[in-house]
Scaffold this motif. Structure first.
Motif, PDB file in Angstrom:
ATOM      1  N   GLU A   1       0.809  -1.213   0.000  1.00 30.12           N
ATOM      2  CA  GLU A   1       0.000   0.000   0.000  1.00 30.12           C
ATOM      3  C   GLU A   1       0.845   1.267   0.000  1.00 30.12           C
TER       4      GLU A   1
ATOM      5  N   ARG B   1      -6.180  -0.850   4.173  1.00 32.73           N
ATOM      6  CA  ARG B   1      -6.841  -2.060   3.678  1.00 32.73           C
ATOM      7  C   ARG B   1      -7.276  -2.982   4.814  1.00 32.73           C
ATOM      8  N   GLY B   2      -8.189  -3.859   4.451  1.00 33.80           N
ATOM      9  CA  GLY B   2      -8.621  -4.913   5.356  1.00 33.80           C
ATOM     10  C   GLY B   2      -9.367  -4.387   6.571  1.00 33.80           C
TER      11      GLY B   2
ATOM     12  N   VAL C   1      -1.471  -6.319  -0.481  1.00 35.83           N
ATOM     13  CA  VAL C   1      -2.898  -6.380  -0.762  1.00 35.83           C
ATOM     14  C   VAL C   1      -3.300  -7.822  -1.055  1.00 35.83           C
ATOM     15  N   GLN C   2      -4.415  -8.238  -0.469  1.00 37.31           N
ATOM     16  CA  GLN C   2      -4.923  -9.590  -0.665  1.00 37.31           C
ATOM     17  C   GLN C   2      -6.299  -9.547  -1.324  1.00 37.31           C
TER      18      GLN C   2
ATOM     19  N   ASP D   1      -9.764  -7.933   0.135  1.00 35.83           N
ATOM     20  CA  ASP D   1      -9.487  -6.783   1.001  1.00 35.83           C
ATOM     21  C   ASP D   1     -10.443  -5.640   0.688  1.00 35.83           C
TER      22      ASP D   1
ATOM     23  N   ALA E   1     -14.614  -4.036   8.410  1.00 32.64           N
ATOM     24  CA  ALA E   1     -14.184  -2.983   7.484  1.00 32.64           C
ATOM     25  C   ALA E   1     -14.896  -1.675   7.799  1.00 32.64           C
TER      26      ALA E   1
END
Length: 409
Positions: free
Chosen positions: A198, A237-238, A253-254, A257, A376
């Motif tokens: 990120e 993220r996430g 990053v997955q 996410d 989130a």
């Protein structure tokens, strides 16, 4: 709504005539309130009234305006030529060698006392935005009232109320800033992949957007700071997005996410604001539910903004919708938005306890958020200018889910 007053050849900054008009409004304010002078310490307020942008340090700087129309300044020696390059002609000035004294044996605030004496206002009715220079970078200094040995009418609203309604030039600069914030966000979104870091994607997009801005605007772009870039984008993220102001995290990053982004431009010292909620890969039903709820709440806020209403009324309408229609009041962590311009957050606020009446020309963020613990956060933010009949978005980035999905393949 607003006529863009800058031509394709104009430097993108506030002109000397507008700065002079701002100071004339302060002169009139002083006369109306039977004040003899005002000392302005806040760096943004100094810039707003004079056009002098500087990097605040431990060295106090103050702009002094008198009811009689005099303009004076307290300056450290290292900023004297800088002020002369940017600021207006001064009727008087007090220049000190260094903080805390530079061998003079005198605190800089004592130079300000002498300046006020020369201006003939010492012992008279003196106002200030704050009672002395703010404590930053190790600065230790007395209050202005202690230095003058008299009371000082300290009130940030004296200047900040003048900043609430933006001029056509200010709105034009913020519109341009939005264009570059949108561009930085597009570069960032198009660069995100599974496995991306990120920080690297955020900084890479910001740097490329800045290169593009400078290539297009050339000498029309006038930097107003020593730090930062004129076009910026970032994301977190996430489950970290469940924190409204979550910090960056290490790692890649997955797929699946949730991303909450932020992007902005800075043009002529004026900022924009753009935030979006995104998803990596195909969104599931849970994500779709909260995304749709957030988007609906933001739409309520956009439609609620219009002149004559109070900030509290707008917030009450948004919160009422979240509570009564969505049943998600427990997921709210902050108010709907805030004004901004030269600063990322300015008065007034779209908040239940802010009863400021909204006027055409004000600029707000509209960003009601929903935060689901351990899952989130969901927040869009847009730059919105108040028009005579409602509001208009200046940040034009897509808001709908189908345009905010990062493909996995």
């Amino acid at each position: 709504m607003t006529e863009i007053i800058f031509t394709e050849h104009d430097r993108l900054e506030i002109g000397a005539d507008e700065y002079r008009l701002r100071r004339e409004r302060v002169f009139q304010l002083l006369q109306d309130r039977q004040l003899d002078a005002i000392c302005v310490f806040g760096p943004t307020r100094v810039a707003y009234l004079s056009g002098f942008f500087f990097s605040p340090t431990e060295r106090p700087i103050a702009l002094v305006l008198t009811a009689g129309g005099a303009v004076a300044a307290l300056l450290p020696n290292l900023e004297l030529s800088h002020f002369q390059q940017q600021g207006p002609q001064l009727d008087d000035s007090a220049v000190y060698p260094e903080y805390p004294g530079g061998g003079s044996g005198r605190h800089p605030m004592l130079f300000l006392r002498e300046l006020l004496s020369r201006l003939g206002v010492l012992g008279k009715v003196i106002a200030a935005d704050v009672d002395g220079y703010e404590h930053r970078w190790g600065y230790r200094g007395p209050a202005l009232s202690a230095v003058l040995d008299q009371s000082v009418q300290a009130d940030v609203a004296l200047i900040d109320d003048l900043r609430m309604v933006k001029s056509a030039a200010e709105i034009a600069l913020m519109t341009e800033a939005c264009r570059w914030g949108d561009h930085a966000h597009r570069l960032m979104q198009d660069s995100i992949r599974v496995g991306s870091e990120e920080l690297l994607i955020s900084h890479g997009a910001s740097l490329q957007a800045t290169r593009d801005l400078l290539a297009e605007l050339g000498g029309r772009y006038v930097p107003k700071a020593r730090e930062g870039l004129p076009a910026n984008a970032m994301f977190i993220r996430g489950s970290n997005t469940a924190h409204p102001h979550g910090l960056h995290e290490a790692g890649a990053v997955q797929a699946r996410d949730v991303l909450v982004t932020g992007a902005y431009g800075v043009v002529g010292g004026y900022e924009s604001e753009l935030e979006r909620t995104m998803i990596v890969g195909e969104p599931d039903d849970r994500f779709r539910r909260f995304f749709a709820a957030m988007l609906a709440a933001q739409q309520v806020g956009l439609e609620a903004l219009r002149p004559g209403r109070s900030c509290a009324e707008v917030e009450a309408e948004v919160r009422g919708f979240i509570r009564d229609e969505l049943g998600m009041d427990d997921l709210v962590r902050h108010h709907t938005g805030h004004a901004f311009g030269l600063e990322g957050h300015e008065h007034p606020f779209l908040d239940l306890d802010d009863h400021t009446v909204i006027e055409a020309g004000m600029v707000f963020s509209v960003e009601p958020g929903l935060y689901v613990p351990e899952f989130a956060g969901f927040r869009h933010s847009d730059t919105v200018v108040i028009t005579p009949s409602g509001s208009e978005r200046l940040s034009l980035y897509p808001r709908e889910l189908d345009e905010l999905v990062v493909p996995v393949a």
